[in-house]
Scaffold this active site. Structure first.
Site, PDB file in Angstrom:
ATOM      1  N   CYS A 101     122.406 131.014  36.356  1.00 11.00           N
ATOM      2  CA  CYS A 101     122.043 130.548  35.835  1.00 11.00           C
ATOM      3  C   CYS A 101     122.899 129.032  34.894  1.00 11.00           C
ATOM      4  O   CYS A 101     122.952 128.398  33.815  1.00 11.00           O
ATOM      5  CB  CYS A 101     122.598 131.428  34.519  1.00 11.00           C
ATOM      6  SG  CYS A 101     124.454 132.328  34.069  1.00 11.00           S
ATOM      7  N   HIS A 153     125.169 134.800  29.986  1.00  4.81           N
ATOM      8  CA  HIS A 153     123.832 134.416  30.456  1.00  4.81           C
ATOM      9  C   HIS A 153     123.837 133.235  29.262  1.00  4.81           C
ATOM     10  O   HIS A 153     124.008 132.739  28.193  1.00  4.81           O
ATOM     11  CB  HIS A 153     123.192 134.898  30.969  1.00  4.81           C
ATOM     12  CG  HIS A 153     121.099 134.380  30.653  1.00  4.81           C
ATOM     13  ND1 HIS A 153     121.385 134.441  32.568  1.00  4.81           N
ATOM     14  CD2 HIS A 153     120.544 133.929  30.323  1.00  4.81           C
ATOM     15  CE1 HIS A 153     120.100 134.168  32.072  1.00  4.81           C
ATOM     16  NE2 HIS A 153     119.703 133.971  31.886  1.00  4.81           N
ATOM     17  N   HIS A 165     115.900 128.948  31.094  1.00 10.22           N
ATOM     18  CA  HIS A 165     117.116 129.160  32.270  1.00 10.22           C
ATOM     19  C   HIS A 165     116.626 129.148  33.891  1.00 10.22           C
ATOM     20  O   HIS A 165     115.889 129.982  33.901  1.00 10.22           O
ATOM     21  CB  HIS A 165     117.275 129.947  31.188  1.00 10.22           C
ATOM     22  CG  HIS A 165     116.594 131.881  31.474  1.00 10.22           C
ATOM     23  ND1 HIS A 165     116.974 133.185  31.373  1.00 10.22           N
ATOM     24  CD2 HIS A 165     115.533 131.535  31.283  1.00 10.22           C
ATOM     25  CE1 HIS A 165     116.400 133.788  31.290  1.00 10.22           C
ATOM     26  NE2 HIS A 165     115.103 133.272  31.696  1.00 10.22           N
TER      27      HIS A 165
END
Length: 205
Positions: A101, A153, A165
Site C-alpha cells: 500500500c 493502510h 490502493h
C-alpha cells in the site's frame, strides 16, 4: 527625504484632513514656486500604479498555483489508474515487483510530483497535513486501521468517495468505495501532501 519636505507633506495632509476649509493661497503659491505640486501628483500616481501592479501579480500567482495543483492532482490520479491490476507484494515499490500500500502511494507521488514520501504508511500520515474527511480532494491520502494499529493502510483518494490502493497479499491495485462497511469502520483519517511537499523530500534523479 529632507525634514523640510516631510513638514510640507504633513502640512498638505492637514489641509486635506479639514473638509470644507478653503485651501491656503500661501500653500498653493509655495507648492507652485517650488515646483512640488506636479511632483506630489506624480508620486501619488506612481504609488497607486505599483500597488495595482502588485495586486495583479498576486492574483496571477494565485491563479497559476491553482492551475498547477489541478494539473498535479489530475496527473497523479490518471497515473495511479494506469497501475490497476498490478499485484500486491509486501515491500514492493514498482509495477515490476508489485506494490504494497505505502509503496504504491510513494511511487505515484515520486513519478508525478517528484516527491519522495516516507516508506511506511504511518510515516506518510505523520509527514503530511491533517484534513477533515469532508475536505477530501482527488490526490489526497486516506488511511485505515487494518492491522489493529493506527495508519496501517493507505490509499489515494480519486473522488466520489472512492480510493485506489494496493490492498493485501493475493490481491491487486484496485479502486474501492470508502462507504463499504469494511473501510468505513476502519477509516483512520485523511491527509494532504502540501504544495511544498510538507516533510517529504524531493526525489533525487
Amino acid at each position: 527625504m529632507s525634514k523640510w519636505f516631510c513638514t510640507l507633506l504633513v502640512a498638505c495632509a492637514t489641509a486635506h484632513a479639514a473638509p470644507g476649509s478653503a485651501p491656503s493661497d500661501d500653500m498653493d503659491k509655495l507648492l507652485a514656486d517650488k515646483g512640488l505640486l506636479n511632483q506630489l501628483v506624480e508620486i501619488r500616481h506612481n504609488v497607486a500604479e505599483k500597488a495595482q501592479d502588485k495586486l495583479s501579480q498576486v492574483g496571477q500567482n494565485v491563479a497559476n498555483r491553482a492551475h498547477d495543483v489541478v494539473d498535479r492532482t489530475s496527473d497523479l490520479v490518471v497515473t495511479a489508474m494506469g497501475f490497476l491490476g498490478v499485484p500486491y507484494r509486501r515491500g514492493g515499490n514498482s509495477a515490476e515487483s508489485g506494490f504494497d500500500c505505502s509503496g504504491f502511494v510513494r511511487a505515484m507521488y515520486q513519478q508525478t510530483v517528484g516527491l519522495m514520501l516516507p516508506r511506511r504508511a504511518d510515516q506518510q500520515a505523520a509527514s503530511t497535513q491533517v484534513i477533515d474527511k469532508k475536505e477530501l480532494q482527488p490526490g489526497d491520502l486516506v488511511f485505515f486501521n487494518t492491522m489493529r494499529r493506527a495508519f496501517s493502510h493507505v490509499g489515494i483518494y480519486v473522488g466520489d468517495g472512492k480510493f485506489i490502493h494496493s490492498p493485501r497479499s493475493g490481491s491487486e491495485v484496485r479502486v474501492e468505495s470508502m462507504q463499504t462497511a469494511y473501510w468505513a469502520r476502519r477509516f483512520d483519517g485523511a491527509r494532504r501532501v502540501a504544495e511544498d511537499g510538507a516533510d517529504a523530500s524531493p526525489s533525487k534523479p
